[in-house]
Design an enzyme around this catalytic site. Structure first.
Site, short mmCIF file in Angstrom:
data_model
loop_
_atom_site.label_atom_id
_atom_site.label_comp_id
_atom_site.label_asym_id
_atom_site.label_seq_id
_atom_site.Cartn_x
_atom_site.Cartn_y
_atom_site.Cartn_z
N LYS A 93 19.69 30.71 -21.29
CA LYS A 93 18.56 30.12 -22.01
C LYS A 93 18.31 30.84 -23.33
CE LYS A 93 13.62 29.04 -21.25
NZ LYS A 93 12.52 29.15 -20.27
N SER B 154 10.42 25.08 -19.04
CA SER B 154 11.00 25.20 -20.37
C SER B 154 12.51 25.46 -20.36
CB SER B 154 10.31 26.35 -21.11
OG SER B 154 10.46 27.59 -20.41
N SER C 73 9.10 27.22 -14.93
CA SER C 73 10.07 26.78 -15.93
C SER C 73 11.52 26.78 -15.49
CB SER C 73 9.93 27.62 -17.21
OG SER C 73 8.76 27.27 -17.90
#
Length: 426
Positions: A78, A153, A177
């Site tokens: 990420k 996210s 997330s």
């Protein structure tokens, strides 16, 4: 396009590597071929650096040096987690051009395990949102319907795994997330207990709630990655597990609840005050997140996406006493969850209260989109206990997730419960 890694577990890949049926270089080539730009899972692909790592992994295996189950495996990271020499953009114009000087601690652990870092995945701006569609690099798109959100996210990491681009990805989880995009994209996502995986080198959202987690196709693969990242030994789980359904006064779409609940018919129901946990979560996240961004909001507000800036302005208005009270109440909620987990090995509930909505939608039938998305996941960040989302079925052709909650230190029981559930669902 169906990515190469769909249907291939970490155990399968490891067997093929060690039997000489494939190589790390070949797996990397398959990963690069499987990347679908239309889904916007990756913001940076490091083909050259990954090729060097794959060659090294192959040379080591040929020489008899085996670093373990992630040796030679392509992994995505990420884009709020530092990878040395690669941009860390965090979905924001504020960090345009920033290149990480070193690896985050979790990335160092991956490299030490022989994993091959393919690149960086799309994140909601600064990880401050659960929809995954607010970013200077655009939204990550759900592989089941690209017009719908991936969830966030850690949306890009979930999409990369769900679409078969890589078998494993790192994400972060402050209020859900990792688990939210895992549920909405139809894969497994694991948030460990607080502090289990180091967050050094990860840009903070709300530091006392932030967790590094993993996304993979199956709970067994999440277990494998977790064991590598924490150097933890696996243990056998009991044949019989005490499980309970969590009834938390949170609204859930009737079809979603029916799909998940049907798999756990006969479990006793236990009530937890999830709305109170969400209020605690909001107070802590608001204050800690605004602390991170206060200077930049004053100095360069135009660098933020409008939706992010709006949330930060609202966070600014959270009074300090709510934060102090929230910390105290967090301890009380954690004790309540701990007492419940003294009576049960595993708690179960849906992961997200509805299926993936269209990109850009800000309201749901259950209320404003952001709080609704985290309504069933953020309590477990408040309690700081491990939580795992696994696929539970479909509603209207879109995935639904079941969420398993367990005790810190008993992760082997949590994984076993989820693996048995998955096996029972075929």
């Amino acid at each position: 396009m169906k990515g190469f890694f769909i249907g291939r577990t970490l155990a399968d890949l490891g067997d093929d590597l060690r039997a000489g049926r494939t190589s790390a270089a070949a797996l990397l080539e398959r990963a690069l071929e499987s990347i679908d730009p239309g889904l916007n899972a990756f913001v940076t692909v490091d083909a050259e650096g990954a090729a060097q790592a794959a060659r090294r992994a192959d040379e080591e295996l040929a020489a008899g040096a085996d670093r373990g189950p992630l040796h030679g495996v392509p992994v995505a990271v990420k884009d709020i987690i530092n990878v040395a020499g690669l941009p860390t953009g965090m979905g924001s114009a504020l960090f345009d051009g920033y290149v990480a000087p070193g690896d985050a601690a979790c990335v160092r652990l991956l490299r030490e395990a022989g994993a091959v870092i393919v690149g960086k995945t799309t994140t909601h701006e600064f990880a401050y949102g659960a929809s995954g569609d607010v970013s200077v690099t655009g939204p990550s798109r759900n592989p089941h319907d690209p017009a719908r959100i991936s969830g966030g996210s850690s949306g890009g990491s979930a999409v990369a795994v769900a679409a078969g681009m890589v078998p494993l990805a790192l994400g972060t989880d402050t209020g859900g997330s990792v688990r939210i995009p895992a549920a909405l994209c139809g894969i497994a996502g694991f948030k460990p207990a607080f502090g289990a995986i180091p967050i050094d080198g990860v840009f903070p959202l709300a530091e006392s709630l932030d967790h590094v987690g993993v996304l993979a196709a199956t709970p067994a693969d999440c277990r494998t990655a977790y064991r590598v990242l924490t150097s933890s030994a696996d243990r056998p789980a009991p044949d019989e597990m005490r499980m309970a359904w969590v009834d938390g006064m949170a609204p859930v779409d009737a079809e979603v609840e029916q799909v998940v609940r049907a798999a756990f018919a006969g479990l006793p129901a236990e009530r937890l005050d999830l709305p109170e946990a969400r209020r605690i979560f909001a107070a802590i996240q608001d204050c800690e997140t605004y602390d991170v961004h206060a200077d930049q909001v004053e100095r360069v507000p135009d660098k933020y996406q409008p939706a992010t800036l709006d949330r930060l302005e609202r966070a600014r208005r959270t009074p300090g006493w709510r934060y102090v009270r929230g910390l105290r109440e967090r301890d009380a909620f954690g004790h309540t969850v701990a007492r419940l987990l003294d009576r049960y090995d595993v708690l179960v509930l849906p992961t997200v209260p509805f299926t993936a909505p269209p990109i850009g939608r800000r309201d749901s039938a259950l209320g404003p989109m952001q709080p609704a998305l985290v309504s069933l996941t953020c309590p477990w960040n408040v309690a700081r206990v491990p939580a795992l989302s696994v696929p539970a079925g479909f509603v209207g052709g879109l995935p639904v997730g079941a969420q398993f909650i367990g005790r810190a230190g008993a992760e082997h029981v949590l994984f076993a419960a989820a693996e048995r559930f998955q096996a029972s669902r075929g």
